[in-house]
Design a protein around this motif. Structure first.
Motif, PDB file in Angstrom:
ATOM      1  N   GLU A  36     -15.780 -50.787   1.013  1.00 28.26           N
ATOM      2  CA  GLU A  36     -14.838 -49.657   0.940  1.00 28.26           C
ATOM      3  C   GLU A  36     -15.564 -48.404   0.463  1.00 28.26           C
ATOM      4  O   GLU A  36     -16.485 -48.477  -0.335  1.00 28.26           O
ATOM      5  CB  GLU A  36     -13.688 -49.967  -0.019  1.00 28.26           C
ATOM      6  CG  GLU A  36     -12.548 -50.690   0.633  1.00 28.26           C
ATOM      7  CD  GLU A  36     -11.323 -50.767  -0.260  1.00 28.26           C
ATOM      8  OE1 GLU A  36     -10.631 -49.735  -0.406  1.00 28.26           O
ATOM      9  OE2 GLU A  36     -11.077 -51.848  -0.795  1.00 28.26           O
ATOM     10  N   SER A  37     -15.117 -47.258   0.935  1.00 23.96           N
ATOM     11  CA  SER A  37     -15.729 -45.999   0.523  1.00 23.96           C
ATOM     12  C   SER A  37     -15.121 -45.501  -0.785  1.00 23.96           C
ATOM     13  O   SER A  37     -14.039 -45.937  -1.188  1.00 23.96           O
ATOM     14  CB  SER A  37     -15.516 -44.935   1.609  1.00 23.96           C
ATOM     15  OG  SER A  37     -14.142 -44.569   1.665  1.00 23.96           O
ATOM     16  N   ILE A  38     -15.822 -44.576  -1.420  1.00 20.41           N
ATOM     17  CA  ILE A  38     -15.306 -43.987  -2.660  1.00 20.41           C
ATOM     18  C   ILE A  38     -14.005 -43.252  -2.368  1.00 20.41           C
ATOM     19  O   ILE A  38     -13.046 -43.344  -3.131  1.00 20.41           O
ATOM     20  CB  ILE A  38     -16.347 -43.041  -3.298  1.00 20.41           C
ATOM     21  CG1 ILE A  38     -17.569 -43.837  -3.756  1.00 20.41           C
ATOM     22  CG2 ILE A  38     -15.730 -42.291  -4.478  1.00 20.41           C
ATOM     23  CD1 ILE A  38     -18.678 -42.985  -4.336  1.00 20.41           C
ATOM     24  N   ARG A  47      -6.558 -41.928  -8.030  1.00 17.00           N
ATOM     25  CA  ARG A  47      -7.493 -41.238  -8.919  1.00 17.00           C
ATOM     26  C   ARG A  47      -8.374 -40.324  -8.079  1.00 17.00           C
ATOM     27  O   ARG A  47      -8.395 -40.414  -6.851  1.00 17.00           O
ATOM     28  CB  ARG A  47      -8.366 -42.246  -9.680  1.00 17.00           C
ATOM     29  CG  ARG A  47      -7.601 -43.302 -10.440  1.00 17.00           C
ATOM     30  CD  ARG A  47      -6.609 -42.764 -11.430  1.00 17.00           C
ATOM     31  NE  ARG A  47      -7.256 -42.046 -12.498  1.00 17.00           N
ATOM     32  CZ  ARG A  47      -6.685 -41.654 -13.616  1.00 17.00           C
ATOM     33  NH1 ARG A  47      -5.411 -41.927 -13.827  1.00 17.00           N
ATOM     34  NH2 ARG A  47      -7.350 -40.993 -14.528  1.00 17.00           N
ATOM     35  N   SER A  48      -9.131 -39.458  -8.735  1.00 15.53           N
ATOM     36  CA  SER A  48      -9.980 -38.517  -8.014  1.00 15.53           C
ATOM     37  C   SER A  48     -11.278 -39.171  -7.559  1.00 15.53           C
ATOM     38  O   SER A  48     -11.705 -40.204  -8.084  1.00 15.53           O
ATOM     39  CB  SER A  48     -10.320 -37.322  -8.900  1.00 15.53           C
ATOM     40  OG  SER A  48     -11.202 -37.710  -9.943  1.00 15.53           O
ATOM     41  N   TYR A  49     -11.926 -38.535  -6.598  1.00  8.96           N
ATOM     42  CA  TYR A  49     -13.235 -38.977  -6.117  1.00  8.96           C
ATOM     43  C   TYR A  49     -14.222 -39.011  -7.282  1.00  8.96           C
ATOM     44  O   TYR A  49     -14.972 -39.969  -7.445  1.00  8.96           O
ATOM     45  CB  TYR A  49     -13.727 -38.011  -5.033  1.00  8.96           C
ATOM     46  CG  TYR A  49     -15.108 -38.330  -4.506  1.00  8.96           C
ATOM     47  CD1 TYR A  49     -15.264 -39.073  -3.344  1.00  8.96           C
ATOM     48  CD2 TYR A  49     -16.254 -37.878  -5.158  1.00  8.96           C
ATOM     49  CE1 TYR A  49     -16.522 -39.369  -2.849  1.00  8.96           C
ATOM     50  CE2 TYR A  49     -17.513 -38.178  -4.677  1.00  8.96           C
ATOM     51  CZ  TYR A  49     -17.636 -38.911  -3.526  1.00  8.96           C
ATOM     52  OH  TYR A  49     -18.885 -39.212  -3.044  1.00  8.96           O
ATOM     53  N   GLY A  50     -14.210 -37.977  -8.111  1.00  7.53           N
ATOM     54  CA  GLY A  50     -15.121 -37.892  -9.249  1.00  7.53           C
ATOM     55  C   GLY A  50     -14.923 -39.011 -10.252  1.00  7.53           C
ATOM     56  O   GLY A  50     -15.888 -39.543 -10.806  1.00  7.53           O
ATOM     57  N   PHE A  51     -13.682 -39.381 -10.504  1.00 11.49           N
ATOM     58  CA  PHE A  51     -13.393 -40.478 -11.429  1.00 11.49           C
ATOM     59  C   PHE A  51     -13.969 -41.782 -10.897  1.00 11.49           C
ATOM     60  O   PHE A  51     -14.631 -42.525 -11.632  1.00 11.49           O
ATOM     61  CB  PHE A  51     -11.883 -40.613 -11.641  1.00 11.49           C
ATOM     62  CG  PHE A  51     -11.504 -41.798 -12.491  1.00 11.49           C
ATOM     63  CD1 PHE A  51     -11.563 -41.727 -13.869  1.00 11.49           C
ATOM     64  CD2 PHE A  51     -11.113 -42.997 -11.903  1.00 11.49           C
ATOM     65  CE1 PHE A  51     -11.228 -42.825 -14.666  1.00 11.49           C
ATOM     66  CE2 PHE A  51     -10.777 -44.101 -12.680  1.00 11.49           C
ATOM     67  CZ  PHE A  51     -10.838 -44.007 -14.068  1.00 11.49           C
ATOM     68  N   LEU A  56     -18.077 -46.053 -11.069  1.00 10.62           N
ATOM     69  CA  LEU A  56     -19.062 -46.874 -10.362  1.00 10.62           C
ATOM     70  C   LEU A  56     -20.462 -46.681 -10.937  1.00 10.62           C
ATOM     71  O   LEU A  56     -21.194 -47.652 -11.128  1.00 10.62           O
ATOM     72  CB  LEU A  56     -19.054 -46.548  -8.865  1.00 10.62           C
ATOM     73  CG  LEU A  56     -17.817 -46.989  -8.090  1.00 10.62           C
ATOM     74  CD1 LEU A  56     -17.868 -46.467  -6.662  1.00 10.62           C
ATOM     75  CD2 LEU A  56     -17.665 -48.493  -8.106  1.00 10.62           C
ATOM     76  N   THR A  57     -20.844 -45.437 -11.224  1.00 11.69           N
ATOM     77  CA  THR A  57     -22.178 -45.197 -11.773  1.00 11.69           C
ATOM     78  C   THR A  57     -22.296 -45.744 -13.190  1.00 11.69           C
ATOM     79  O   THR A  57     -23.351 -46.266 -13.560  1.00 11.69           O
ATOM     80  CB  THR A  57     -22.560 -43.705 -11.741  1.00 11.69           C
ATOM     81  OG1 THR A  57     -21.553 -42.944 -12.389  1.00 11.69           O
ATOM     82  CG2 THR A  57     -22.740 -43.210 -10.318  1.00 11.69           C
ATOM     83  N   GLU A  58     -21.232 -45.649 -13.980  1.00 13.30           N
ATOM     84  CA  GLU A  58     -21.236 -46.238 -15.330  1.00 13.30           C
ATOM     85  C   GLU A  58     -21.400 -47.754 -15.262  1.00 13.30           C
ATOM     86  O   GLU A  58     -21.965 -48.356 -16.167  1.00 13.30           O
ATOM     87  CB  GLU A  58     -19.929 -45.919 -16.067  1.00 13.30           C
ATOM     88  CG  GLU A  58     -19.807 -44.509 -16.545  1.00 13.30           C
ATOM     89  CD  GLU A  58     -18.434 -44.204 -17.121  1.00 13.30           C
ATOM     90  OE1 GLU A  58     -17.546 -45.083 -17.106  1.00 13.30           O
ATOM     91  OE2 GLU A  58     -18.235 -43.062 -17.571  1.00 13.30           O
ATOM     92  N   SER A  59     -20.924 -48.349 -14.183  1.00 18.13           N
ATOM     93  CA  SER A  59     -21.009 -49.792 -14.015  1.00 18.13           C
ATOM     94  C   SER A  59     -22.358 -50.231 -13.460  1.00 18.13           C
ATOM     95  O   SER A  59     -22.592 -51.425 -13.285  1.00 18.13           O
ATOM     96  CB  SER A  59     -19.904 -50.275 -13.070  1.00 18.13           C
ATOM     97  OG  SER A  59     -18.648 -49.964 -13.625  1.00 18.13           O
ATOM     98  N   GLY A  60     -23.217 -49.275 -13.139  1.00 23.59           N
ATOM     99  CA  GLY A  60     -24.556 -49.597 -12.657  1.00 23.59           C
ATOM    100  C   GLY A  60     -24.644 -49.916 -11.181  1.00 23.59           C
ATOM    101  O   GLY A  60     -25.619 -50.517 -10.730  1.00 23.59           O
ATOM    102  N   VAL A  61     -23.662 -49.493 -10.404  1.00 24.97           N
ATOM    103  CA  VAL A  61     -23.660 -49.768  -8.971  1.00 24.97           C
ATOM    104  C   VAL A  61     -24.643 -48.828  -8.270  1.00 24.97           C
ATOM    105  O   VAL A  61     -24.691 -47.632  -8.560  1.00 24.97           O
ATOM    106  CB  VAL A  61     -22.245 -49.557  -8.376  1.00 24.97           C
ATOM    107  CG1 VAL A  61     -22.245 -49.686  -6.870  1.00 24.97           C
ATOM    108  CG2 VAL A  61     -21.276 -50.523  -8.988  1.00 24.97           C
ATOM    109  N   GLN A  62     -25.417 -49.395  -7.331  1.00 30.06           N
ATOM    110  CA  GLN A  62     -26.296 -48.581  -6.489  1.00 30.06           C
ATOM    111  C   GLN A  62     -25.421 -47.985  -5.383  1.00 30.06           C
ATOM    112  O   GLN A  62     -24.911 -48.710  -4.525  1.00 30.06           O
ATOM    113  CB  GLN A  62     -27.396 -49.457  -5.880  1.00 30.06           C
ATOM    114  CG  GLN A  62     -28.322 -48.731  -4.937  1.00 30.06           C
ATOM    115  CD  GLN A  62     -29.252 -47.776  -5.666  1.00 30.06           C
ATOM    116  OE1 GLN A  62     -29.726 -48.086  -6.742  1.00 30.06           O
ATOM    117  NE2 GLN A  62     -29.483 -46.626  -5.087  1.00 30.06           N
ATOM    118  N   LEU A  63     -25.207 -46.667  -5.420  1.00 27.16           N
ATOM    119  CA  LEU A  63     -24.330 -46.034  -4.449  1.00 27.16           C
ATOM    120  C   LEU A  63     -25.012 -45.921  -3.090  1.00 27.16           C
ATOM    121  O   LEU A  63     -26.229 -45.742  -3.013  1.00 27.16           O
ATOM    122  CB  LEU A  63     -23.913 -44.643  -4.941  1.00 27.16           C
ATOM    123  CG  LEU A  63     -23.123 -44.623  -6.246  1.00 27.16           C
ATOM    124  CD1 LEU A  63     -22.813 -43.188  -6.651  1.00 27.16           C
ATOM    125  CD2 LEU A  63     -21.844 -45.416  -6.121  1.00 27.16           C
TER     126      LEU A  63
END
Length: 75
Positions: A36-38, A47-51, A56-63
């Motif tokens: 799924e996309s952001i 929620r917003s795209y930024g949230f 996701l980045t706080e969770s350590g996901v490689q975007l």
């Protein structure tokens, strides 16, 4: 894009912290890594795209990189 129980309990503008944020993060990571996309996650959770990006980045996901499939030049 199946919505889960955590997606329906997030009212727009309400702060999400603690265990609720961790639970939402796990769900978002699972859905993002399955394709799924952001933007789709943002739309389904309200929620917003930024949230979503921040969680996701706080969770350590490689975007994934931006954009779709690239076309190759014909030789």
């Amino acid at each position: 894009m199946a919505a889960t129980g955590t997606a329906t309990s997030t009212e727009k503008g309400r702060r999400i912290v603690g265990t609720e944020r961790q639970t939402l993060a796990k769900d978002l990571v699972k859905r993002y890594t399955s394709g799924e996309s952001i933007r789709a996650l943002a739309a389904s959770t309200g929620r917003s795209y930024g949230f979503i990006h921040r969680v996701l980045t706080e969770s350590g996901v490689q975007l994934r990189q931006r954009g779709g499939a690239r076309r190759r030049k014909k030789a």
